[in-house]
Scaffold this motif. Structure first.
Motif, PDB file in Angstrom:
ATOM      1  N   GLY A  94       0.780  -1.228   0.000  1.00 57.82           N
ATOM      2  CA  GLY A  94       0.000   0.000   0.000  1.00 57.82           C
ATOM      3  C   GLY A  94       0.810   1.275   0.000  1.00 57.82           C
ATOM      4  O   GLY A  94       0.251   2.370  -0.126  1.00 57.82           O
ATOM      5  N   GLU A  95       2.144   1.165   0.119  1.00 60.05           N
ATOM      6  CA  GLU A  95       2.963   2.372   0.188  1.00 60.05           C
ATOM      7  C   GLU A  95       3.286   2.924  -1.191  1.00 60.05           C
ATOM      8  O   GLU A  95       3.264   4.145  -1.410  1.00 60.05           O
ATOM      9  CB  GLU A  95       4.260   2.086   0.931  1.00 60.05           C
ATOM     10  N   LEU A  96       3.609   2.042  -2.133  1.00 66.34           N
ATOM     11  CA  LEU A  96       4.021   2.503  -3.456  1.00 66.34           C
ATOM     12  C   LEU A  96       2.818   2.815  -4.332  1.00 66.34           C
ATOM     13  O   LEU A  96       1.810   2.095  -4.320  1.00 66.34           O
ATOM     14  CB  LEU A  96       4.881   1.439  -4.143  1.00 66.34           C
ATOM     15  N   ASN A  97       2.940   3.897  -5.085  1.00 66.82           N
ATOM     16  CA  ASN A  97       1.914   4.204  -6.077  1.00 66.82           C
ATOM     17  C   ASN A  97       2.558   4.313  -7.452  1.00 66.82           C
ATOM     18  O   ASN A  97       3.760   4.487  -7.590  1.00 66.82           O
ATOM     19  CB  ASN A  97       1.136   5.468  -5.718  1.00 66.82           C
ATOM     20  N   PHE A  98       1.725   4.165  -8.460  1.00 64.63           N
ATOM     21  CA  PHE A  98       2.223   4.155  -9.832  1.00 64.63           C
ATOM     22  C   PHE A  98       1.212   4.807 -10.741  1.00 64.63           C
ATOM     23  O   PHE A  98       0.047   5.026 -10.363  1.00 64.63           O
ATOM     24  CB  PHE A  98       2.486   2.718 -10.303  1.00 64.63           C
ATOM     25  N   SER A  99       1.639   5.101 -11.950  1.00 62.12           N
ATOM     26  CA  SER A  99       0.719   5.618 -12.956  1.00 62.12           C
ATOM     27  C   SER A  99       1.120   5.110 -14.330  1.00 62.12           C
ATOM     28  O   SER A  99       2.283   4.764 -14.568  1.00 62.12           O
ATOM     29  CB  SER A  99       0.697   7.145 -12.961  1.00 62.12           C
ATOM     30  N   CYS A 100       0.161   5.044 -15.200  1.00 66.66           N
ATOM     31  CA  CYS A 100       0.423   4.661 -16.589  1.00 66.66           C
ATOM     32  C   CYS A 100      -0.418   5.530 -17.512  1.00 66.66           C
ATOM     33  O   CYS A 100      -0.895   5.074 -18.550  1.00 66.66           O
ATOM     34  CB  CYS A 100       0.128   3.177 -16.794  1.00 66.66           C
ATOM     35  N   GLY A 101      -0.610   6.778 -17.105  1.00 71.02           N
ATOM     36  CA  GLY A 101      -1.396   7.692 -17.915  1.00 71.02           C
ATOM     37  C   GLY A 101      -2.853   7.669 -17.499  1.00 71.02           C
ATOM     38  O   GLY A 101      -3.189   7.595 -16.305  1.00 71.02           O
ATOM     39  N   ALA A 102      -3.735   7.696 -18.476  1.00 72.30           N
ATOM     40  CA  ALA A 102      -5.168   7.720 -18.195  1.00 72.30           C
ATOM     41  C   ALA A 102      -5.642   6.380 -17.639  1.00 72.30           C
ATOM     42  O   ALA A 102      -5.025   5.338 -17.867  1.00 72.30           O
ATOM     43  CB  ALA A 102      -5.939   8.052 -19.474  1.00 72.30           C
ATOM     44  N   ALA A 103      -6.765   6.419 -16.929  1.00 69.90           N
ATOM     45  CA  ALA A 103      -7.305   5.213 -16.291  1.00 69.90           C
ATOM     46  C   ALA A 103      -7.795   4.197 -17.310  1.00 69.90           C
ATOM     47  O   ALA A 103      -8.009   3.031 -16.964  1.00 69.90           O
ATOM     48  CB  ALA A 103      -8.440   5.594 -15.352  1.00 69.90           C
ATOM     49  N   THR A 104      -7.983   4.620 -18.543  1.00 67.13           N
ATOM     50  CA  THR A 104      -8.451   3.696 -19.592  1.00 67.13           C
ATOM     51  C   THR A 104      -7.389   3.520 -20.670  1.00 67.13           C
ATOM     52  O   THR A 104      -7.700   3.425 -21.850  1.00 67.13           O
ATOM     53  CB  THR A 104      -9.759   4.215 -20.226  1.00 67.13           C
ATOM     54  N   SER A 105      -6.128   3.464 -20.253  1.00 64.38           N
ATOM     55  CA  SER A 105      -5.049   3.354 -21.226  1.00 64.38           C
ATOM     56  C   SER A 105      -4.644   1.909 -21.439  1.00 64.38           C
ATOM     57  O   SER A 105      -4.811   1.053 -20.567  1.00 64.38           O
ATOM     58  CB  SER A 105      -3.832   4.166 -20.761  1.00 64.38           C
ATOM     59  N   TRP A 106      -4.071   1.641 -22.602  1.00 60.81           N
ATOM     60  CA  TRP A 106      -3.510   0.320 -22.902  1.00 60.81           C
ATOM     61  C   TRP A 106      -2.382   0.006 -21.924  1.00 60.81           C
ATOM     62  O   TRP A 106      -2.190  -1.144 -21.516  1.00 60.81           O
ATOM     63  CB  TRP A 106      -2.997   0.325 -24.342  1.00 60.81           C
ATOM     64  N   GLN A 107      -1.644   1.041 -21.520  1.00 61.05           N
ATOM     65  CA  GLN A 107      -0.540   0.826 -20.594  1.00 61.05           C
ATOM     66  C   GLN A 107      -1.029   0.290 -19.240  1.00 61.05           C
ATOM     67  O   GLN A 107      -0.295  -0.415 -18.549  1.00 61.05           O
ATOM     68  CB  GLN A 107       0.248   2.123 -20.385  1.00 61.05           C
ATOM     69  N   LEU A 108      -2.272   0.603 -18.853  1.00 51.52           N
ATOM     70  CA  LEU A 108      -2.800   0.050 -17.603  1.00 51.52           C
ATOM     71  C   LEU A 108      -2.907  -1.467 -17.691  1.00 51.52           C
ATOM     72  O   LEU A 108      -2.582  -2.178 -16.730  1.00 51.52           O
ATOM     73  CB  LEU A 108      -4.169   0.658 -17.281  1.00 51.52           C
ATOM     74  N   LEU A 109      -3.350  -1.983 -18.834  1.00 53.45           N
ATOM     75  CA  LEU A 109      -3.440  -3.437 -18.987  1.00 53.45           C
ATOM     76  C   LEU A 109      -2.062  -4.082 -18.926  1.00 53.45           C
ATOM     77  O   LEU A 109      -1.894  -5.155 -18.335  1.00 53.45           O
ATOM     78  CB  LEU A 109      -4.126  -3.798 -20.307  1.00 53.45           C
ATOM     79  N   ILE A 110      -1.075  -3.439 -19.546  1.00 50.62           N
ATOM     80  CA  ILE A 110       0.286  -3.966 -19.489  1.00 50.62           C
ATOM     81  C   ILE A 110       0.777  -3.991 -18.040  1.00 50.62           C
ATOM     82  O   ILE A 110       1.368  -4.973 -17.577  1.00 50.62           O
ATOM     83  CB  ILE A 110       1.244  -3.121 -20.347  1.00 50.62           C
ATOM     84  N   THR A 111       0.519  -2.893 -17.322  1.00 47.08           N
ATOM     85  CA  THR A 111       0.952  -2.813 -15.926  1.00 47.08           C
ATOM     86  C   THR A 111       0.296  -3.903 -15.090  1.00 47.08           C
ATOM     87  O   THR A 111       0.963  -4.545 -14.258  1.00 47.08           O
ATOM     88  CB  THR A 111       0.614  -1.435 -15.336  1.00 47.08           C
ATOM     89  N   LEU A 112      -0.991  -4.134 -15.301  1.00 44.29           N
ATOM     90  CA  LEU A 112      -1.682  -5.188 -14.551  1.00 44.29           C
ATOM     91  C   LEU A 112      -1.089  -6.553 -14.859  1.00 44.29           C
ATOM     92  O   LEU A 112      -0.939  -7.395 -13.965  1.00 44.29           O
ATOM     93  CB  LEU A 112      -3.171  -5.165 -14.875  1.00 44.29           C
ATOM     94  N   GLY A 113      -0.742  -6.778 -16.131  1.00 42.73           N
ATOM     95  CA  GLY A 113      -0.092  -8.033 -16.492  1.00 42.73           C
ATOM     96  C   GLY A 113       1.224  -8.201 -15.747  1.00 42.73           C
ATOM     97  O   GLY A 113       1.542  -9.290 -15.253  1.00 42.73           O
ATOM     98  N   PHE A 114       1.985  -7.123 -15.660  1.00 40.41           N
ATOM     99  CA  PHE A 114       3.262  -7.142 -14.935  1.00 40.41           C
ATOM    100  C   PHE A 114       3.041  -7.394 -13.442  1.00 40.41           C
ATOM    101  O   PHE A 114       3.700  -8.249 -12.831  1.00 40.41           O
ATOM    102  CB  PHE A 114       3.982  -5.810 -15.150  1.00 40.41           C
ATOM    103  N   LEU A 115       2.117  -6.645 -12.838  1.00 40.58           N
ATOM    104  CA  LEU A 115       1.858  -6.787 -11.398  1.00 40.58           C
ATOM    105  C   LEU A 115       1.335  -8.179 -11.067  1.00 40.58           C
ATOM    106  O   LEU A 115       1.702  -8.755 -10.030  1.00 40.58           O
ATOM    107  CB  LEU A 115       0.856  -5.722 -10.942  1.00 40.58           C
ATOM    108  N   ASN A 116       0.499  -8.726 -11.939  1.00 41.69           N
ATOM    109  CA  ASN A 116       0.003 -10.089 -11.729  1.00 41.69           C
ATOM    110  C   ASN A 116       1.138 -11.103 -11.763  1.00 41.69           C
ATOM    111  O   ASN A 116       1.181 -12.038 -10.963  1.00 41.69           O
ATOM    112  CB  ASN A 116      -1.033 -10.448 -12.793  1.00 41.69           C
ATOM    113  N   ALA A 117       2.050 -10.925 -12.733  1.00 40.60           N
ATOM    114  CA  ALA A 117       3.152 -11.869 -12.898  1.00 40.60           C
ATOM    115  C   ALA A 117       4.030 -11.935 -11.651  1.00 40.60           C
ATOM    116  O   ALA A 117       4.557 -12.995 -11.302  1.00 40.60           O
ATOM    117  CB  ALA A 117       3.990 -11.495 -14.118  1.00 40.60           C
ATOM    118  N   TYR A 118       4.157 -10.795 -10.961  1.00 41.08           N
ATOM    119  CA  TYR A 118       5.016 -10.739  -9.775  1.00 41.08           C
ATOM    120  C   TYR A 118       4.222 -10.795  -8.463  1.00 41.08           C
ATOM    121  O   TYR A 118       4.806 -10.679  -7.377  1.00 41.08           O
ATOM    122  CB  TYR A 118       5.884  -9.484  -9.815  1.00 41.08           C
TER     123      TYR A 118
END
Length: 248
Positions: A73-97
């Motif tokens: 809960g300490e770290l925050n991140f952004s990938c642009g707009a809430a409906t961006s393609w980069q959000l899906l990529i980030t979720l894929g990354f976060l899920n993997a780890y």
């Protein structure tokens, strides 16, 4: 505009994968990918995970993941707009780890705003299109720690691993966002073939490749059939990530 024109090969669209397998799933676009004939794919949009170089809490993916797990809960991140393609990529990354529930997303209105907030120290990491940080990379004021590609390429960051090299090629598959040339679905096959061959020749042109690499873009030609297959094969994963992101 492309759909409403004659299917004669003179009016073409040039857009990202996300326009066909992402936006139609949660926006009223008025089309699906089946309404188009894919001519070919050419340029791959490069996305990278960035941190500040002076952040002493973590310096690479492993230490960032370890910190997130130790400080939920300490770290925050952004990938642009809430409906961006980069959000899906980030979720894929976060899920993997296994840290999707350990970090907090901060959506902004644009990638430029996200990059500004990262450089200002208001967010801890960002996953954005690599070209967003072209000037910051040259100045050394930003640090790339993972590029979201399967293998290295000519435009790769020095000393920055790809997500494929880190053992998660499945995330690279999600991350690939290719620029494709499309046409109305009724364009004759011989016209499509002629256009495809011309584009394939351009993708082998030395000057075109050099200019593209300077713009942080990677050139890799795919036929229309290969593009269509890749789009359709990835739909279930895209839809799962859309649900996780809260986009219905």
């Amino acid at each position: 505009a492309v759909l409403n024109e004659k299917a004669d090969g003179y009016t073409l669209g040039y857009n990202w994968y996300a326009s066909f397998n992402f936006r139609p799933q949660f926006m009223q676009t008025g089309y699906t990918m089946d309404d188009f004939k894919m001519i070919c794919g050419m340029t791959i949009q490069r996305n990278t995970l960035f941190i500040r170089p002076n952040d002493n809490r973590f310096s690479d993916v492993d230490s960032l993941v370890a910190y997130a797990k130790a400080h939920p809960g300490e770290l925050n991140f952004s990938c642009g707009a809430a409906t961006s393609w980069q959000l899906l990529i980030t979720l894929g990354f976060l899920n993997a780890y296994g840290i999707a529930d350990k970090v907090v997303e901060v959506p902004f209105t644009s990638a430029n705003e996200s990059s500004t907030q990262l450089l200002a120290g208001n967010i801890d990491f960002a996953l954005l299109e690599t070209a967003t940080f072209t000037s910051a990379l040259s100045a050394g004021t930003i640090k790339p720690i993972c590029s979201f590609e399967g293998d290295r390429n000519a435009a790769a960051h020095k000393d920055c691993p790809t997500i494929g090299e880190l053992g998660h090629p499945e995330v690279a598959n999600v991350a690939e966002n290719r620029l494709v040339i499309c046409a109305p679905k009724d364009v004759p096959q011989d016209v499509c073939d002629k256009l495809s061959k011309a584009c394939e020749a351009m993708c082998k042109d030395e000057n075109f490749i050099i200019l593209s690499e300077k713009c942080q873009q990677v050139i890799e030609f795919k036929t229309g059939d290969e593009v269509t297959k890749q789009l359709k094969d990835g739909m279930s994963t895209v839809n799962d990530l859309l649900k996780q992101a809260g986009m219905k």
